[in-house]
Enzyme design. Structure first.
Site, PDB file in Angstrom:
ATOM      1  N   ASP A  16      55.076 -42.802   7.584  1.00 44.81           N
ATOM      2  CA  ASP A  16      54.016 -42.285   6.701  1.00 44.81           C
ATOM      3  C   ASP A  16      54.616 -41.332   5.664  1.00 44.81           C
ATOM      4  O   ASP A  16      53.920 -40.858   4.764  1.00 44.81           O
ATOM      5  CB  ASP A  16      52.875 -41.639   7.496  1.00 44.81           C
ATOM      6  CG  ASP A  16      53.319 -40.483   8.364  1.00 44.81           C
ATOM      7  OD1 ASP A  16      54.538 -40.207   8.433  1.00 44.81           O
ATOM      8  OD2 ASP A  16      52.444 -39.828   8.978  1.00 44.81           O
TER       9      ASP A  16
ATOM     10  N   ASP B 185      54.279 -46.319  11.546  1.00 47.79           N
ATOM     11  CA  ASP B 185      53.665 -45.010  11.806  1.00 47.79           C
ATOM     12  C   ASP B 185      52.148 -45.120  11.855  1.00 47.79           C
ATOM     13  O   ASP B 185      51.543 -45.789  11.005  1.00 47.79           O
ATOM     14  CB  ASP B 185      54.032 -44.032  10.684  1.00 47.79           C
ATOM     15  CG  ASP B 185      55.050 -43.008  11.136  1.00 47.79           C
ATOM     16  OD1 ASP B 185      55.217 -42.813  12.359  1.00 47.79           O
ATOM     17  OD2 ASP B 185      55.689 -42.402  10.262  1.00 47.79           O
TER      18      ASP B 185
ATOM     19  N   GLU C 192      62.699 -34.732  16.059  1.00 48.11           N
ATOM     20  CA  GLU C 192      62.912 -34.262  14.683  1.00 48.11           C
ATOM     21  C   GLU C 192      63.122 -32.749  14.639  1.00 48.11           C
ATOM     22  O   GLU C 192      62.316 -31.980  15.187  1.00 48.11           O
ATOM     23  CB  GLU C 192      61.714 -34.654  13.791  1.00 48.11           C
ATOM     24  CG  GLU C 192      61.902 -34.158  12.356  1.00 48.11           C
ATOM     25  CD  GLU C 192      60.999 -34.814  11.325  1.00 48.11           C
ATOM     26  OE1 GLU C 192      60.235 -35.731  11.672  1.00 48.11           O
ATOM     27  OE2 GLU C 192      61.074 -34.394  10.156  1.00 48.11           O
TER      28      GLU C 192
HETATM   29  O1  KIV Z   1      57.564 -40.865   8.383  1.00 47.18           O
HETATM   30  C1  KIV Z   1      58.784 -40.758   8.593  1.00 47.18           C
HETATM   31  O2  KIV Z   1      59.633 -41.069   7.742  1.00 47.18           O
HETATM   32  C2  KIV Z   1      59.207 -40.251   9.897  1.00 47.18           C
HETATM   33  C3  KIV Z   1      60.649 -39.915  10.050  1.00 47.18           C
HETATM   34  C4  KIV Z   1      60.897 -38.587   9.460  1.00 47.18           C
HETATM   35  C5  KIV Z   1      61.087 -39.994  11.460  1.00 47.18           C
HETATM   36  O3  KIV Z   1      58.411 -40.090  10.759  1.00 47.18           O
END
Ligand code: KIV
Length: 275
Positions: free
Chosen positions: A45, A84, A182
């Site tokens: 996302d 996501d 993270e």
């Molecule tokens: O949305 C994204 O790019 C992420 C990464 C930072 C793991 O969740």
């Protein structure tokens, strides 16, 4: 290279082979990532920031995720694709989470969904897994809740390490197939990676996790609003693009482009004479 699955990714952890993950949000970036031989792609996302220009991921919607995932799957059909779940698409109830995760699987056609949260989301992860959908967890700095965390800050320092460990254990207990860590101290990420049986994918979490993920635009120098400390810019494609467009502008202004080879023929001066 055969397409990775939850089982082959698990095997990679067991055999000590690092797992590579990069974000992609469209057909062309997905094609290039697959061509490079990446193990997994995350339709993050983060697209709300790097593709759509917002300063957070909050406004990302299910429709946006479906739209982008479809393009990524077309570009990288042989790559394990994680999608996501956007903010607000899984936090209301288990039923809501199952419905939205099912929609991503049916319409987006990726291989797993990712959602943020640890102990607070254990029941939700379990419900989605029980519905037959592979789930990737995401703990530590969770970008969808930076307002609650007080900004983009490293999580799990000092005594707070225990909370991050508990989150990791909860995600594994709930049945997740993989977990993103993270922005946590490297030593803590290493400890968690040892403790868990599922693969850990780090971003700003040191080099002892089972794999790494970076945002496509960060690693290729395509996003210049800010570059986090944990990012390595492998190629500065952004500069190359600016140079290319500058040359194009200059060629058009001077009529150096298009050249003879770019021009369609088939009409002579004679043909136009009496028009
Ligand atoms: O949305 C994204 O790019 C992420 C990464 C930072 C793991 O969740």
């Amino acid at each position: 290279m055969a397409k990775q699955t939850t089982l082959t990714l698990q095997k990679m952890k067991e055999q000590g082979e690092k797992i590579t993950m990069v974000t992609a949000y469209d057909y062309s970036s997905a094609t290039l990532a697959q061509l490079a031989g990446i193990d997994t792609i995350l339709v993050g996302d983060s697209l709300q920031m790097v593709m759509l220009g917002d300063d957070s991921t909050i406004a990302c919607t299910m429709d946006t995720m479906v739209h982008h995932t479809k393009a990524v799957v077309k570009g990288a059909p042989e790559t394990f694709i994680v999608m996501d779940m956007p903010f607000g698409s899984y936090n209301i109830s288990q039923q809501q989470a199952i419905e939205n995760a099912s929609r991503l699987m049916k319409e987006g056609r990726g291989d797993a969904v990712k959602l943020e949260g640890g102990t607070d989301m254990e029941h939700v992860i379990k419900a989605v897994v029980d519905a037959g959908i592979p789930v990737v967890g995401h703990i530590g700095l969770t970008p969808q809740t930076t307002a609650k965390l007080g900004g983009f800050k490293v999580q799990g320092k000092g005594e707070a390490a225990k909370e991050v460990l508990e989150d990791a254990l909860a995600v594994e207990r709930a049945g997740a197939c993989m977990i993103v860590l993270e922005c946590v101290p490297g030593e803590l990420a290493a400890f968690i990676s040892e403790k868990l049986t599922i693969p850990t994918i780090g971003i700003g979490a040191g080099n002892k996790t089972d794999g790494q993920v970076l945002v496509y635009h960060d690693l290729l120098g395509l996003f210049d609003k800010f570059v986090p400390k944990f990012v390595k810019v492998y190629k500065n494609i952004g500069n190359e693009i600016v140079e290319g467009i500058k040359e194009y502008i200059s060629d058009v202004k001077s009529s150096a482009f298009p050249e003879e080879k770019h021009i369609f023929g088939g009409v002579s001066k004679e043909d136009l004479k009496d028009l």
